[in-house]
Each structure stands twice: as structure tokens, then as C-alpha cells.
Scaffold this active site. Sequence first.
Site, mmCIF file in Angstrom:
data_model
loop_
_atom_site.group_PDB
_atom_site.id
_atom_site.type_symbol
_atom_site.label_atom_id
_atom_site.label_comp_id
_atom_site.label_asym_id
_atom_site.label_seq_id
_atom_site.Cartn_x
_atom_site.Cartn_y
_atom_site.Cartn_z
ATOM 1 N N CYS A 52 0.277 -0.043 -0.375
ATOM 2 C CA CYS A 52 0.412 -1.361 -0.970
ATOM 3 C C CYS A 52 -0.928 -1.778 -1.870
ATOM 4 O O CYS A 52 -1.783 -1.580 -1.252
ATOM 5 C CB CYS A 52 0.809 -2.542 -0.033
ATOM 6 S SG CYS A 52 0.781 -4.110 -0.321
ATOM 7 N N CYS A 55 -2.658 -5.006 0.471
ATOM 8 C CA CYS A 55 -3.132 -4.670 1.636
ATOM 9 C C CYS A 55 -4.679 -4.724 1.622
ATOM 10 O O CYS A 55 -5.158 -4.099 0.676
ATOM 11 C CB CYS A 55 -2.279 -3.664 2.625
ATOM 12 S SG CYS A 55 -0.843 -3.972 3.236
ATOM 13 N N HIS A 115 1.356 -7.066 5.786
ATOM 14 C CA HIS A 115 2.166 -6.691 4.884
ATOM 15 C C HIS A 115 3.711 -7.188 4.820
ATOM 16 O O HIS A 115 4.677 -7.306 4.141
ATOM 17 C CB HIS A 115 2.168 -5.246 4.615
ATOM 18 C CG HIS A 115 3.036 -4.702 3.640
ATOM 19 N ND1 HIS A 115 2.662 -4.480 2.401
ATOM 20 C CD2 HIS A 115 4.452 -4.193 3.657
ATOM 21 C CE1 HIS A 115 3.565 -4.003 1.538
ATOM 22 N NE2 HIS A 115 4.591 -3.685 2.377
ATOM 23 N N ASN A 155 6.629 -15.862 -6.748
ATOM 24 C CA ASN A 155 7.793 -15.152 -6.997
ATOM 25 C C ASN A 155 8.069 -14.324 -5.537
ATOM 26 O O ASN A 155 7.004 -13.645 -5.409
ATOM 27 C CB ASN A 155 7.720 -13.967 -8.086
ATOM 28 C CG ASN A 155 7.588 -14.665 -9.541
ATOM 29 O OD1 ASN A 155 8.368 -15.799 -9.716
ATOM 30 N ND2 ASN A 155 6.979 -14.107 -10.250
ATOM 31 N N SER A 163 6.868 -7.930 -7.422
ATOM 32 C CA SER A 163 6.455 -6.416 -7.529
ATOM 33 C C SER A 163 6.344 -5.777 -6.126
ATOM 34 O O SER A 163 6.335 -4.545 -5.946
ATOM 35 C CB SER A 163 5.478 -6.179 -8.510
ATOM 36 O OG SER A 163 4.391 -6.882 -8.137
ATOM 37 N N HIS A 166 4.740 -7.707 -0.011
ATOM 38 C CA HIS A 166 3.629 -8.221 0.890
ATOM 39 C C HIS A 166 3.320 -9.761 0.153
ATOM 40 O O HIS A 166 3.455 -10.004 -1.026
ATOM 41 C CB HIS A 166 2.147 -7.569 0.050
ATOM 42 C CG HIS A 166 0.987 -7.850 0.975
ATOM 43 N ND1 HIS A 166 0.425 -6.825 1.837
ATOM 44 C CD2 HIS A 166 0.358 -8.970 1.174
ATOM 45 C CE1 HIS A 166 -0.675 -7.522 2.336
ATOM 46 N NE2 HIS A 166 -0.835 -8.618 2.070
ATOM 47 N N HIS A 168 2.466 -12.961 -1.244
ATOM 48 C CA HIS A 168 1.496 -13.363 -2.204
ATOM 49 C C HIS A 168 2.054 -14.150 -3.206
ATOM 50 O O HIS A 168 3.104 -14.429 -3.488
ATOM 51 C CB HIS A 168 0.831 -11.946 -2.904
ATOM 52 C CG HIS A 168 1.980 -11.334 -3.978
ATOM 53 N ND1 HIS A 168 3.190 -10.629 -3.477
ATOM 54 C CD2 HIS A 168 2.157 -11.419 -5.228
ATOM 55 C CE1 HIS A 168 3.691 -10.452 -4.454
ATOM 56 N NE2 HIS A 168 3.212 -10.653 -5.426
ATOM 57 N N GLN A 170 0.680 -16.393 -7.129
ATOM 58 C CA GLN A 170 -0.255 -16.112 -8.388
ATOM 59 C C GLN A 170 -0.588 -17.572 -8.795
ATOM 60 O O GLN A 170 -0.161 -18.539 -8.319
ATOM 61 C CB GLN A 170 0.562 -15.567 -9.518
ATOM 62 C CG GLN A 170 1.067 -14.066 -9.211
ATOM 63 C CD GLN A 170 1.538 -13.581 -10.415
ATOM 64 O OE1 GLN A 170 0.802 -13.528 -11.485
ATOM 65 N NE2 GLN A 170 2.498 -12.767 -10.566
HETATM 66 P P1 H2U Z 1 4.501 -10.415 -8.633
HETATM 67 O O1 H2U Z 1 5.054 -9.601 -7.530
HETATM 68 O O2 H2U Z 1 4.955 -11.831 -8.753
HETATM 69 O O3 H2U Z 1 5.044 -9.584 -10.015
HETATM 70 O O4 H2U Z 1 2.911 -10.545 -8.881
HETATM 71 C C1 H2U Z 1 2.129 -9.342 -8.794
HETATM 72 C C2 H2U Z 1 1.116 -9.441 -9.690
HETATM 73 O O5 H2U Z 1 0.021 -8.429 -9.391
HETATM 74 C C3 H2U Z 1 1.524 -8.983 -11.043
HETATM 75 O O6 H2U Z 1 0.996 -10.121 -12.019
HETATM 76 C C4 H2U Z 1 -0.750 -7.921 -10.474
HETATM 77 C C5 H2U Z 1 0.611 -7.778 -11.475
HETATM 78 O O7 H2U Z 1 0.103 -7.918 -12.823
HETATM 79 N N1 H2U Z 1 -1.409 -6.678 -10.066
HETATM 80 C C6 H2U Z 1 -2.475 -6.301 -10.329
HETATM 81 O O8 H2U Z 1 -3.301 -7.495 -10.669
HETATM 82 N N2 H2U Z 1 -3.248 -5.363 -9.602
HETATM 83 C C7 H2U Z 1 -2.578 -4.299 -9.302
HETATM 84 O O9 H2U Z 1 -2.859 -3.125 -8.931
HETATM 85 C C8 H2U Z 1 -0.755 -4.004 -9.295
HETATM 86 C C9 H2U Z 1 -0.057 -5.424 -9.591
HETATM 87 ZN ZN ZN Z 2 0.682 -4.466 1.759
#
Ligand code: H2U
Ligand code: ZN
Length: 349
Positions: A52, A55, A115, A155, A163, A166, A168, A170
Site C-alpha cells: 500500500c 501505509c 490500512h 473518495n 485508488s 487505506h 484517506h 485529499q
Molecule cells: P484517491 O484514492 O481518491 O484516488 O486518492 C489517492 C491519491 O493519491 C491520488 O490523487 C495519489 C494519487 O494521485 N498518489 C500519490 O500521490 N502517490 C502515490 O504513490 C500513489 C497515489
Molecule cells: Zn495501507
Amino acid sequence: MESFNLSDHPHRRLNPLTGEWVLVSPHRTKRPWQGQTEKLPPETRLSYDPNCYLCPGNTRAGGAVNLPYEHTFVFENDFAALLPTAVEGLVNAAGLLRAEPVRGVCRVLCFSPRHDLTLAEMPVAAIRRVVDLWAEQTAELAALPYIGYVQIFENRGAMMGASNPHPHGQVWATELVPNEPAKEAARQAAYFEQHGRPLLADYLALELAAAERIVCANDEWVALTPFWAIWPFETMVLPRRPVATLPELDDAARVGLADILKRLTTRYDNLFEVPFPYSMGWHQRPCDGRAYDGWLLHAHFYPPLLRSATVRKFMVGFEMLGEPQRDIPAEAAAERLRSLSEVHYRQQA
Ligand code: H2U
Ligand code: ZN
């Protein structure tokens, strides 16, 4: 002519925050469904996942390494949608082909080192730290000279495009006020000018008196399904004491917010006994130096699910080309959410 009934006759409801209408078709809820069903999200049980990127201690896509954090953790988005770089000149052709440069900052906010937890499963004290983080980030980004608006959001769930499971969220801070808060700003200011009171404070008073759309509440906050909701189980979270931004919340309001978030998200997870997908976020008063009279801080929760963990609402057809439409009236959705336990299904014996 018979007079229409909100619970069984097609009608339109106005969203006073945006000026937009939603079509409500309560008689349509018995419609059979043979369309797409979604895959259930995998139930994540690992408290630490070595693969992840959120994490503690793990390496992210760009090569940066996360701190071994114990509570919350913030990093600059490695794939930021906005950049802080100022550009020379105006890329702006008058008329039909118009563009303007925009600066901004995008960060990722880890809610917990665990996580496997959703907000609903986190202890209230840990959710309180998330509230503090939102407030800190808002204050820090709003203080940047080129930032005019701070959007905090989450989201949740693959269905909403998250994505990673975990927990999180933004923050995207922008130079200019985006479309949705810009609409809300205009409507709230117009209402304030006409009535001398914040639109959402008056709205909350009406909802508290009517009670039929309240989901849960405490001394500081109220969670309700707005009269004009578009998504089947859409809710708003409103403060009882009027404030415009997260940093203004005092200790009691922050404790109360952690409590209401836990209770609301637990009800959501319990609705179909899945980690409930949604997009949520805060609408705070813009920080571009203009007045924004009558702005009241509030959160919107927009969950896509309709009738089960695998049947989502699609915003297509008439909704894309005409206006949003819903079947279950907001009152019925509130009643459904109100009937659920505030003990998370994973914790129930
Ligand atoms: P979402 O799960 O809402 O997509 O948010 C995850 C964000 O994390 C996404 O905007 C960022 C993606 O650009 N990200 C990083 O900054 N670094 C990473 O290593 C993977 C994802
Ligand atoms: Zn994690």
C-alpha cells in the site's frame, strides 16, 4: 384538479444552494432491475499492507517514503492536478475559446496508520485528529497568497474511483473558486442580502422543526438528507452554531463533529453491510479576500448506491441531458438511515 402529494406524485424540488432542480419520481421505486450490478469491494482485513502506498514506512510511486506515522499523515500528491507555479502572460482569448491559468496545491491526507479501518470503525478520538488535520490544512493553504479556495474531500471505495482502501482523503487548494462553491456563494449571498440571515441556518431550523429528514444529531451537529437530495442516500452535515470554515471550530464543535461523523458513516456501512462508497467533502467560505456574506460551513456526502451493495444509481440519460432524477424521496431515505444501528456491523456479535 387533485393536489399533489410529495410521497407519491412526480414533482421537482429546488436546491436553494445551487438554484438547480431535481426531479423526484416516488411512484417508480418498484421498477425491476436487470441492469449492471457491481462487484462487492474486497473486505480488507490487513492492518498493514506492504504494497500500500499510504501505509506507514512504505515507498510511494514517485520514490518518496512515508514517515512511520502513528495518527495522521500528509504528503504532496505525487500526481497533483494543480501546480503552484505561476505562469507569465494570459492564455485567454476573448469570446468562445477561453482559458485561464490556475495555480494550486494537491495533498493526500492519511486518516490512520491502520490500512483496514474506515472512518466508521476508527475511535472517536482518532476521527477528532482527522478533523484537526482538515482544519490545519485549510488554515495553512488559505494563508498562501495565491490560494482562493480550499476543497477537502474523501473518495471512498472503488466504485467512486478511490485508488486504495487505506482510509484517506485529499485536499485540493485552488487559486480560483470552482463551479460548485461558486454557485453556493452566489445563492447564499443573495439570500443573506434579502433576509439578513444565512440560508443554511434558516434551512437547518426548518429541518429541525420538521424532523422527517434528520438522520442523527448531537449538541453541535446535525446530519440530514436534504429536501433536494439527488443521490439516493445523500446527506449533509451542518453545524448548529454558525461558522464558515473548519479552522473556526472550537474544541466542543470538533469533538461533536468526530462523534457525528462516526455515527453517520456507521449507519452508512450498516445500510448494506459493506464499507459504504461515497464522495464527501467540505464546503467552506472561500479565502480569496471577498466578503461571502451568509456562508455556512457544511459537508456533503454523495454515495452512489441505490438498492443494494451491488446496484448503484447511474446519472445518465435524462439526468445528463435534462436534470437529475431520483425515485426514493429524501424523507424515505432519512427514515431508512435512521432505522439503522450505530454499532458497526463488523463489531456486532
Ligand atoms: P484517491 O484514492 O481518491 O484516488 O486518492 C489517492 C491519491 O493519491 C491520488 O490523487 C495519489 C494519487 O494521485 N498518489 C500519490 O500521490 N502517490 C502515490 O504513490 C500513489 C497515489
Ligand atoms: Zn495501507
